[in-house]
Design an enzyme around this catalytic site. Sequence first.
Site, PDB file in Angstrom:
ATOM      1  N   MET A 263     -13.626   6.008  -4.498  1.00 39.51           N
ATOM      2  CA  MET A 263     -12.619   5.708  -5.505  1.00 39.51           C
ATOM      3  C   MET A 263     -11.499   4.921  -4.849  1.00 39.51           C
ATOM      4  O   MET A 263     -11.098   5.222  -3.729  1.00 39.51           O
ATOM      5  CB  MET A 263     -12.050   6.984  -6.114  1.00 39.51           C
ATOM      6  CG  MET A 263     -10.891   6.741  -7.077  1.00 39.51           C
ATOM      7  SD  MET A 263     -10.117   8.266  -7.610  1.00 39.51           S
ATOM      8  CE  MET A 263      -9.387   8.825  -6.075  1.00 39.51           C
ATOM      9  N   ASN A 264     -10.994   3.880  -5.561  1.00 39.12           N
ATOM     10  CA  ASN A 264      -9.773   3.242  -5.076  1.00 39.12           C
ATOM     11  C   ASN A 264      -8.819   2.981  -6.232  1.00 39.12           C
ATOM     12  O   ASN A 264      -8.545   3.900  -7.010  1.00 39.12           O
ATOM     13  CB  ASN A 264     -10.063   2.011  -4.213  1.00 39.12           C
ATOM     14  CG  ASN A 264     -10.821   0.899  -4.882  1.00 39.12           C
ATOM     15  OD1 ASN A 264     -11.981   1.069  -5.253  1.00 39.12           O
ATOM     16  ND2 ASN A 264     -10.218  -0.269  -5.015  1.00 39.12           N
ATOM     17  N   ASP A 265      -8.297   1.789  -6.388  1.00 34.97           N
ATOM     18  CA  ASP A 265      -7.124   1.492  -7.209  1.00 34.97           C
ATOM     19  C   ASP A 265      -7.108   2.188  -8.567  1.00 34.97           C
ATOM     20  O   ASP A 265      -8.100   2.165  -9.297  1.00 34.97           O
ATOM     21  CB  ASP A 265      -7.049  -0.010  -7.488  1.00 34.97           C
ATOM     22  CG  ASP A 265      -7.225  -0.845  -6.234  1.00 34.97           C
ATOM     23  OD1 ASP A 265      -7.408  -0.271  -5.153  1.00 34.97           O
ATOM     24  OD2 ASP A 265      -7.179  -2.075  -6.345  1.00 34.97           O
TER      25      ASP A 265
ATOM     26  N   ARG B 214      -6.703 -12.318  -8.536  1.00 31.32           N
ATOM     27  CA  ARG B 214      -7.137 -11.039  -9.097  1.00 31.32           C
ATOM     28  C   ARG B 214      -5.971 -10.139  -9.523  1.00 31.32           C
ATOM     29  O   ARG B 214      -4.823 -10.383  -9.213  1.00 31.32           O
ATOM     30  CB  ARG B 214      -8.014 -10.285  -8.102  1.00 31.32           C
ATOM     31  CG  ARG B 214      -7.416 -10.038  -6.720  1.00 31.32           C
ATOM     32  CD  ARG B 214      -8.456  -9.402  -5.821  1.00 31.32           C
ATOM     33  NE  ARG B 214      -7.981  -9.164  -4.458  1.00 31.32           N
ATOM     34  CZ  ARG B 214      -8.120 -10.020  -3.452  1.00 31.32           C
ATOM     35  NH1 ARG B 214      -8.684 -11.205  -3.658  1.00 31.32           N
ATOM     36  NH2 ARG B 214      -7.684  -9.711  -2.235  1.00 31.32           N
ATOM     37  N   ASP B 215      -6.355  -9.095 -10.257  1.00 32.93           N
ATOM     38  CA  ASP B 215      -5.499  -7.956 -10.587  1.00 32.93           C
ATOM     39  C   ASP B 215      -4.393  -8.291 -11.596  1.00 32.93           C
ATOM     40  O   ASP B 215      -3.194  -8.172 -11.290  1.00 32.93           O
ATOM     41  CB  ASP B 215      -4.885  -7.349  -9.332  1.00 32.93           C
ATOM     42  CG  ASP B 215      -5.890  -7.083  -8.233  1.00 32.93           C
ATOM     43  OD1 ASP B 215      -7.079  -6.937  -8.557  1.00 32.93           O
ATOM     44  OD2 ASP B 215      -5.494  -7.030  -7.053  1.00 32.93           O
TER      45      ASP B 215
ATOM     46  N   ASP C 132      -2.121  -7.529   1.112  1.00 36.26           N
ATOM     47  CA  ASP C 132      -3.451  -7.343   1.679  1.00 36.26           C
ATOM     48  C   ASP C 132      -3.413  -7.360   3.210  1.00 36.26           C
ATOM     49  O   ASP C 132      -4.191  -6.668   3.863  1.00 36.26           O
ATOM     50  CB  ASP C 132      -4.374  -8.445   1.155  1.00 36.26           C
ATOM     51  CG  ASP C 132      -5.835  -8.199   1.484  1.00 36.26           C
ATOM     52  OD1 ASP C 132      -6.223  -7.028   1.605  1.00 36.26           O
ATOM     53  OD2 ASP C 132      -6.583  -9.180   1.630  1.00 36.26           O
TER      54      ASP C 132
ATOM     55  N   GLU D 123      -2.083  -8.538  -3.786  1.00 32.32           N
ATOM     56  CA  GLU D 123      -2.964  -7.739  -4.623  1.00 32.32           C
ATOM     57  C   GLU D 123      -2.152  -6.873  -5.579  1.00 32.32           C
ATOM     58  O   GLU D 123      -0.989  -6.551  -5.331  1.00 32.32           O
ATOM     59  CB  GLU D 123      -3.850  -6.843  -3.755  1.00 32.32           C
ATOM     60  CG  GLU D 123      -4.816  -7.590  -2.855  1.00 32.32           C
ATOM     61  CD  GLU D 123      -5.832  -6.666  -2.219  1.00 32.32           C
ATOM     62  OE1 GLU D 123      -7.026  -6.880  -2.454  1.00 32.32           O
ATOM     63  OE2 GLU D 123      -5.424  -5.745  -1.479  1.00 32.32           O
TER      64      GLU D 123
ATOM     65  N   GLN E 239     -11.009   2.348 -10.003  1.00 29.82           N
ATOM     66  CA  GLN E 239     -12.130   1.689  -9.367  1.00 29.82           C
ATOM     67  C   GLN E 239     -13.059   2.746  -8.764  1.00 29.82           C
ATOM     68  O   GLN E 239     -12.603   3.652  -8.043  1.00 29.82           O
ATOM     69  CB  GLN E 239     -11.638   0.743  -8.279  1.00 29.82           C
ATOM     70  CG  GLN E 239     -10.724  -0.367  -8.791  1.00 29.82           C
ATOM     71  CD  GLN E 239     -11.521  -1.542  -9.327  1.00 29.82           C
ATOM     72  OE1 GLN E 239     -11.896  -2.434  -8.600  1.00 29.82           O
ATOM     73  NE2 GLN E 239     -11.782  -1.537 -10.624  1.00 29.82           N
TER      74      GLN E 239
ATOM     75  N   SER F  10      -9.888  -4.680 -10.391  1.00 30.94           N
ATOM     76  CA  SER F  10      -8.679  -4.089 -10.958  1.00 30.94           C
ATOM     77  C   SER F  10      -8.062  -4.920 -12.078  1.00 30.94           C
ATOM     78  O   SER F  10      -8.286  -6.121 -12.183  1.00 30.94           O
ATOM     79  CB  SER F  10      -7.640  -3.877  -9.848  1.00 30.94           C
ATOM     80  OG  SER F  10      -8.088  -2.929  -8.926  1.00 30.94           O
TER      81      SER F  10
END
Length: 572
Positions: free
Chosen positions: A55-57, A182-183, A269, A237, A73, A117
Amino acid sequence: MASFYLWLMCLYWIVLGHGILEAEASHRNLASLQPASPSQTYRTSYHFQPPKNWMNDPNGPTVYKGLYHLFYQYNPLGPDWGNIVWAHSTSKDLINWNPHKAAIFPSQKGDVNGCWSGSTTMLRGENPAILYTGIDPKNQQVQNLAVPRNLSDPYLIEWVKSPYNPLMTPTPENKINSSSFRDPTTAWLGPDGRWRVIVGNKLNRRGKALLYRSKDFVRWTKAQHPLYSIQGTGMWECPDFYPVSSSPIGLDTSTIGEGVKHVLKVSLDDTKHDQYAIGTYAHSKDVFVPNAGAAEKFSGLRYDYGKFYASKTFYDSLKKRRILWGWINESLSREDYIAQGWSGVQAIPRLIWLDKSGKQLVQWPISEIETLRQKKVGYPRTQLKSGSTVEVQGIKAAQADVDVSFQVASQLEQVDAFDPSWTDPQLLCSQKGASVRGGTGPFGLKVLASKDLQEYTAVFFRIFKAQNKYVVLMCSDQSRSSLNEKPDKTTYGAFLDVDPLHEELSLRSLIDHSIVESFGGKGKACITSRVYPTKALGNEARLYVFNYGKANVAISSMNAWTMKNASINRKN
């Protein structure tokens, strides 16, 4: 918005696929390390984490029809990064969670190689919409849109994707790096009726918050200039942009006006730190102007000076507050976290607002976490003598909430001098750890400690005297956190904007088996530590308050609670 709602009608013809990519070769090579069932040794009891895997963000948390929604995520196939989908859980209190099936997964050309994300925005009429980064067949990063299939469903189980995806793409003409795009943030509505959103980007070494505008949330046009950018900062990010005031009462993301400041937060990052700047949003020009004297390169202000990354805020319309979520990653090696069968935890949600000084943000655990408190142990005002270590008994020390305040105003005669060259608090904490005796300090807590004190994580203060003021240093010393030499044991530090001559020094720590979230000065500085004791496990863990300075310090108040387990993965 008429065209948008016509588009909503046509979305129902979309056929959703549940295609999941095969794991990459590197993931398959480590498959033999994955256990038959996940190890429970370092799993938390009241922090959010799925039962297994990576699991992340936190993605676009939001509230809808009285329920809180956490998207994150997730790798459904294993404990390493890869095969990323949007996992989904709901809650009535942000503490106890019910899991649902993945909300967004690869099924279109615009996200066939992963659904990364993004954020949730409440459109007019409180209709949620998700903007997210997809990885296309060329492995380019592009921005996509999804909306609920059934707006009457408070659980928002089914999501459908726009047939116009991807909505924002990198091209040579728009000078966007396709591997660093991204994001998207939560969008905000300007006075002209157009939506704005920013997307993280870098071009060469310049980090950027690219700005896009739209009238219908489907057709987006890139602005000629970014909302803000800084040379030499690398990829930005998970950007976040939101209004704040010097009140715990939160503001809707589209709020502008008198007395409102704005926060631009980026996840760097290069350093894996979440840094932010406070300033003014010049909405007529769509630019962010940091406060005068704000540190360049986002080097001055961080949400958290420990393990805390890829964070996201949202406006809680139920309780009129802004809430911060953040990801706590592992300090284990890749091989070791794969062997335990899971990786990553979400920090406790935090209330976030602007300090009265206007110079920084303040964070505090949401009040709902206090519903898990039990078996309170209180201590009267007492002197903590020089060189003393006192055990806090009567609680489960591996799973606790501890709140202590110190008074040192009458004990500053022996304070050490502050060297102006000490500009890096983390380096200073590593040099002056918990075992290095000072004048006033170190004093604080030893948590997740073994009975023989061979293992402990020390969270403490030191006080120095500069030319015209006192300097307070807050540290989390992990150097003795485990007899296992393999995990990362970096010591963390922050300077705390508190005047010890006129104010108490408060320290609150949320302890949860392998996580220590600490809040100094009522939330002016936060440090999250990720530790893996070998002896201080379960009922063998101890909690101590200590003072290794030459001067006595006064404990003005101290309360500790055992924390009950939260219901994290309860099925409906």
